[in-house]
Design a protein around this motif. Structure first.
Motif, mmCIF file in Angstrom:
data_model
loop_
_atom_site.group_PDB
_atom_site.id
_atom_site.type_symbol
_atom_site.label_atom_id
_atom_site.label_comp_id
_atom_site.label_asym_id
_atom_site.label_seq_id
_atom_site.Cartn_x
_atom_site.Cartn_y
_atom_site.Cartn_z
ATOM 1 N N GLY A 1 0.817 -1.206 0.000
ATOM 2 C CA GLY A 1 0.000 0.000 0.000
ATOM 3 C C GLY A 1 0.851 1.257 0.000
ATOM 4 N N LEU A 2 0.261 2.373 -0.419
ATOM 5 C CA LEU A 2 0.937 3.668 -0.412
ATOM 6 C C LEU A 2 0.620 4.362 0.911
ATOM 7 N N LEU A 3 1.641 4.654 1.683
ATOM 8 C CA LEU A 3 1.458 5.168 3.035
ATOM 9 C C LEU A 3 1.492 6.687 3.053
ATOM 10 N N TYR A 4 0.500 7.283 3.700
ATOM 11 C CA TYR A 4 0.508 8.739 3.925
ATOM 12 C C TYR A 4 0.695 8.972 5.409
ATOM 13 N N ASP A 5 1.764 9.664 5.763
ATOM 14 C CA ASP A 5 2.083 9.890 7.170
ATOM 15 C C ASP A 5 2.179 11.390 7.444
ATOM 16 N N PRO A 6 1.167 12.002 8.063
ATOM 17 C CA PRO A 6 1.179 13.451 8.287
ATOM 18 C C PRO A 6 2.196 13.896 9.330
ATOM 19 N N THR A 7 2.833 12.960 10.045
ATOM 20 C CA THR A 7 3.840 13.355 11.030
ATOM 21 C C THR A 7 5.180 13.648 10.385
ATOM 22 N N GLN A 8 5.326 13.297 9.119
ATOM 23 C CA GLN A 8 6.596 13.489 8.422
ATOM 24 C C GLN A 8 6.666 14.862 7.761
ATOM 25 N N ARG B 1 5.551 12.978 3.113
ATOM 26 C CA ARG B 1 4.341 12.385 3.676
ATOM 27 C C ARG B 1 3.786 11.265 2.821
ATOM 28 N N GLY B 2 3.772 11.474 1.521
ATOM 29 C CA GLY B 2 3.306 10.419 0.637
ATOM 30 C C GLY B 2 4.498 9.696 0.046
ATOM 31 N N LEU B 3 4.869 8.586 0.616
ATOM 32 C CA LEU B 3 6.071 7.880 0.181
ATOM 33 C C LEU B 3 5.789 7.159 -1.132
ATOM 34 N N GLY B 4 6.719 7.275 -2.060
ATOM 35 C CA GLY B 4 6.468 6.784 -3.409
ATOM 36 C C GLY B 4 6.382 5.281 -3.545
ATOM 37 N N GLU B 5 7.180 4.536 -2.789
ATOM 38 C CA GLU B 5 7.225 3.087 -2.952
ATOM 39 C C GLU B 5 6.183 2.407 -2.062
ATOM 40 N N PRO B 6 5.517 1.357 -2.562
ATOM 41 C CA PRO B 6 4.551 0.629 -1.726
ATOM 42 C C PRO B 6 5.216 0.037 -0.485
ATOM 43 N N LEU B 7 4.473 -0.012 0.593
ATOM 44 C CA LEU B 7 4.954 -0.527 1.864
ATOM 45 C C LEU B 7 3.956 -1.524 2.433
ATOM 46 N N ASP B 8 4.426 -2.326 3.381
ATOM 47 C CA ASP B 8 3.561 -3.224 4.136
ATOM 48 C C ASP B 8 3.424 -2.675 5.554
ATOM 49 N N VAL B 9 2.187 -2.604 6.035
ATOM 50 C CA VAL B 9 1.937 -2.150 7.401
ATOM 51 C C VAL B 9 1.314 -3.306 8.172
ATOM 52 N N HIS B 10 1.934 -3.661 9.288
ATOM 53 C CA HIS B 10 1.471 -4.775 10.115
ATOM 54 C C HIS B 10 0.892 -4.221 11.413
ATOM 55 N N GLY C 1 -2.523 -3.820 -3.694
ATOM 56 C CA GLY C 1 -2.227 -3.749 -5.117
ATOM 57 C C GLY C 1 -1.292 -2.642 -5.543
ATOM 58 N N GLY C 2 -0.617 -1.997 -4.599
ATOM 59 C CA GLY C 2 0.320 -0.939 -4.957
ATOM 60 C C GLY C 2 -0.325 0.344 -5.422
ATOM 61 N N ARG C 3 -1.650 0.470 -5.246
ATOM 62 C CA ARG C 3 -2.338 1.673 -5.734
ATOM 63 C C ARG C 3 -3.298 2.277 -4.713
ATOM 64 N N MET C 4 -3.541 1.567 -3.611
ATOM 65 C CA MET C 4 -4.451 2.087 -2.592
ATOM 66 C C MET C 4 -3.642 2.695 -1.445
ATOM 67 N N TRP C 5 -4.232 3.720 -0.808
ATOM 68 C CA TRP C 5 -3.529 4.467 0.229
ATOM 69 C C TRP C 5 -3.849 3.919 1.610
#
Length: 236
Positions: free
Chosen positions: A11-18, A23-32, A59-63
């Protein structure tokens, strides 16, 4: 025994603390997620913490976002439960991705004292869904004449004051609202609309309203009120 894990993969991670540029990191990540908390954030495809549970491939396209906050909701409790209730409103909010909502006080009767603030928050504790934040009225009965007891409503759990649906047209009263709200750490939310300009209006004033024969609402109804409120905010 390994605990249950919910894995949001690819997934594409949006982190407002950064930093805003990160904040919107380009590469897909896994969040556990474990026990309701983020346990690990890893590059897509990396091994996560041990445990079994639900896996969702984005799918590498959802936030993936933090829980959203809706600053203006109408839960219609008490008095108008045929429109909305705490249960329907808070359930709908969480399904839409909102983890917290700020409820307006223009119900029947208006939430303009500590007892009503406390009652709303207590009722919400037993309702699954989003977390309820409660606002109280700026003025008694939302009449724009006499302030509520700000110290008491703040102690009861209110986080904001607003006469939502009605503008505090008396400038002296609104000045006191802003001063007392600051003292008691309450967020003032103004329904900035000069009702003498918008009264009876049905749609935006312009060519369409004229063609349809409907009474229009000029944008100046809001602009005049906003100018005044900004001036008082500067003053206070």
């Amino acid at each position: 025994m390994a605990r249950t894990i919910v894995a949001l993969l690819n997934g594409l991670l949006y982190d407002p603390t950064q930093d805003p540029t990160q904040r919107g990191l380009g590469e897909p990540l896994d969040v556990h997620i474990r026990d309701g908390r983020v346990a690990a954030i890893c590059p897509a495809g990396s091994p996560g913490p041990p445990g079994e549970g639900e896996t969702v491939d984005l799918g590498g396209r959802m936030w993936i976002l933090p829980g959203l906050v809706d600053m203006h909701v109408h839960l219609r409790v008490p008095g108008e439960e045929h429109k909305e209730t705490l249960e329907t409103g808070l359930r709908a909010a969480v399904v839409g991705g909102f983890s917290s909502v700020l409820a307006m006080p223009n119900v029947s009767p208006a939430i303009d004292d500590a007892a009503r603030v406390r009652s709303a928050l207590c009722q919400a504790q037993s309702v699954p869904g989003a977390r309820l934040l409660q606002s109280a009225a700026m003025s008694l009965r939302r009449a724009g004449e006499e302030l509520c007891e700000y110290a008491e409503i703040r102690a009861a759990g209110a986080v904001a004051v607003t006469d939502d649906g009605a503008w505090v047209s008396d400038g002296a009263v609104m000045r006191r609202v802003l001063e007392y709200a600051a003292v008691h750490d309450l967020l003032p939310l103004s329904h900035s609309e000069d009702m003498t300009l918008s009264k009876g209006g049905q749609i935006h004033e312009g060519r369409v309203s004229t063609r349809l024969g409907l009474k229009g609402i000029p944008p100046q109804a809001e602009e005049v009120a906003i100018y005044r409120d900004i001036a008082l905010a500067r003053l206070t």
